[in-house]
Structure formats: structure tokens, C-alpha cells
Design a protein around this motif. Structure first.
Motif, mmCIF file in Angstrom:
data_model
loop_
_atom_site.group_PDB
_atom_site.id
_atom_site.type_symbol
_atom_site.label_atom_id
_atom_site.label_comp_id
_atom_site.label_asym_id
_atom_site.label_seq_id
_atom_site.Cartn_x
_atom_site.Cartn_y
_atom_site.Cartn_z
ATOM 1 N N GLN A 1 0.629 4.146 -2.763
ATOM 2 C CA GLN A 1 0.527 5.449 -2.473
ATOM 3 C C GLN A 1 1.421 6.658 -2.881
ATOM 4 O OE1 GLN A 1 -0.302 5.779 1.820
ATOM 5 N NE2 GLN A 1 -1.541 7.577 1.354
ATOM 6 N N LEU B 1 0.881 -1.066 0.001
ATOM 7 C CA LEU B 1 -0.149 -0.043 0.234
ATOM 8 C C LEU B 1 0.850 1.396 -0.222
ATOM 9 C CD1 LEU B 1 -3.004 -0.841 2.447
ATOM 10 C CD2 LEU B 1 -2.960 -0.338 0.030
ATOM 11 N N SER B 2 1.920 1.170 0.666
ATOM 12 C CA SER B 2 2.831 2.483 0.685
ATOM 13 C C SER B 2 3.442 2.729 -0.700
ATOM 14 C CB SER B 2 3.932 1.850 1.717
ATOM 15 O OG SER B 2 3.443 2.201 3.111
ATOM 16 N N MET C 1 -8.343 4.010 1.852
ATOM 17 C CA MET C 1 -7.801 3.500 3.247
ATOM 18 C C MET C 1 -8.913 4.109 4.268
ATOM 19 S SD MET C 1 -3.963 3.144 3.130
ATOM 20 C CE MET C 1 -3.106 4.454 2.626
ATOM 21 N N GLU D 1 -8.690 9.824 -5.308
ATOM 22 C CA GLU D 1 -7.632 9.900 -4.936
ATOM 23 C C GLU D 1 -7.042 8.608 -4.089
ATOM 24 O OE1 GLU D 1 -4.895 12.172 -5.565
ATOM 25 O OE2 GLU D 1 -6.262 13.198 -6.798
ATOM 26 N N PHE D 2 -5.778 8.063 -4.094
ATOM 27 C CA PHE D 2 -5.550 6.675 -3.401
ATOM 28 C C PHE D 2 -5.740 6.989 -1.815
ATOM 29 C CE2 PHE D 2 -2.721 3.716 -1.337
ATOM 30 C CZ PHE D 2 -3.579 2.581 -1.882
ATOM 31 N N GLU D 3 -5.459 8.179 -1.349
ATOM 32 C CA GLU D 3 -5.504 8.276 -0.046
ATOM 33 C C GLU D 3 -7.039 7.847 0.475
ATOM 34 O OE1 GLU D 3 -2.003 10.113 -1.327
ATOM 35 O OE2 GLU D 3 -3.947 10.286 -1.862
ATOM 36 N N ARG D 4 -7.998 7.998 -0.226
ATOM 37 C CA ARG D 4 -9.254 7.669 0.068
ATOM 38 C C ARG D 4 -9.587 6.377 0.047
ATOM 39 N NH1 ARG D 4 -11.864 12.858 -3.093
ATOM 40 N NH2 ARG D 4 -10.714 14.358 -2.037
#
Length: 163
Positions: free
Chosen positions: A121, A117-118, A163, A158-161
Motif C-alpha cells: 500500500q 499489505l502495508s 481491502m 487504487e490499492f486502497e480499494r
């Protein structure tokens, strides 16, 4: 976040979804593909590969770690996480290819590994979530007299969303 829903009745209808995707995003981008067995994830990648000019045969990568399909402007990396997550080093190497389209089947499994995931992201390119579902018996405004067999939902966010 924006959501686009496409109803498809046959494999050829995937063209509408691919055309939309390619009109909105330029290479490089990442597609996270989820859906039931047989929902059409590999068929979608096959149609995408044809549309960007790949002449290579697209197969499900279920029993391989990754398949690569060349096209005139780069390469499509086709991963399937159903059986196994990729090792972080090779995953990072794929993500760093700036001329690629990365298609990840069973992407929901990425949530099982923080390091993967890191990398995803941090890559800094559009990450799109595509969910294919069976939608038996549904009627749509596009096909009011037809029963559609499947539905595709494309989430652009956005990828942050995730998680």
C-alpha cells in the motif's frame, strides 16, 4: 476502478493483453495475478518479459521465493505465493526497486499478512489486479465463431480499494 475483459483462445492471444497493459502504464508497476492452476499466470509473465525486452527464460517460481528477469530498463521480479509468503524484509526491498515490474502470482494470499499489505500500500506505484479464468464454451464479439478457452480480467484501481 476500470475493468477490461479480454478473451483468449491460445497463448499467443496474451499479446493483446500485454500490449494494452504496456500502452497504459510505464515502469514501475505491480501486477497481482490470480487464477486457477494452469490458467496462464506464468505464461502471461513470460509474454510480458518478452515484450519489455528480456531474453531470459521465464519459469514458474512455485518452488523458489522469487525469480528475476533483467530487461533493458530494469528488472521483473516474479513471485509465487502459492506455497509460501515472502518474508517482509525481502518483500519490502523488492517493492522499493523503482525500475521494476513486480508480478505476484497467487496474490490473493497477500491478504493473510498485514505487514505485506502495508508495504504494498505504501509503495506509491500503480497496482493492477489481473484475474485469469477458464471460460469454456463462451462466444465473444471478437471471435463469434470460436469458443474461447480463457478469459482475462484486468482491474485497474487504487490499492486502497483492494481491502
Amino acid at each position: 476502478m476500470s475493468k477490461h475483459t479480454f478473451h483468449i483462445d491460445e497463448e499467443a492471444d496474451l499479446q493483446v493483453v500485454v500490449d494494452f497493459l504496456l500502452s497504459q502504464f510505464e515502469v514501475p508497476f505491480i501486477l497481482l495475478l490470480d487464477g486457477e492452476l494452469g490458467a496462464g499466470k506464468t505464461s502471461f509473465v513470460k509474454r510480458l518479459a518478452e515484450c519489455v525486452g528480456s531474453t531470459e527464460r521465464v519459469n514458474s517460481p512455485t518452488f523458489a521465493k522469487v525469480h528475476e528477469y533483467s530487461f533493458p530498463r530494469g528488472v521483473i521480479y516474479h513471485l509465487d505465493l502459492y506455497r509460501q509468503l515472502p518474508d517482509p524484509a525481502s518483500f519490502e526491498e523488492i517493492l522499493l526497486d523503482s525500475q521494476s515490474i513486480i508480478c505476484i502470482e497467487w496474490a490473493c494470499r497477500l491478504m493473510e499478512d498485514v505487514s505485506l499489505l502495508s508495504f504494498l500500500q505504501a509503495v506509491g506505484r500503480p497496482v493492477l489486479q489481473l484475474t485469469l479464468t477458464f471460460n469454456q464454451g463462451a462466444k465473444t464479439q471478437d471471435f463469434p465463431n470460436k469458443n474461447t478457452g480463457r478469459q482475462i480480467e484486468l482491474f485497474v484501481k487504487e490499492f486502497e480499494r483492494f481491502m
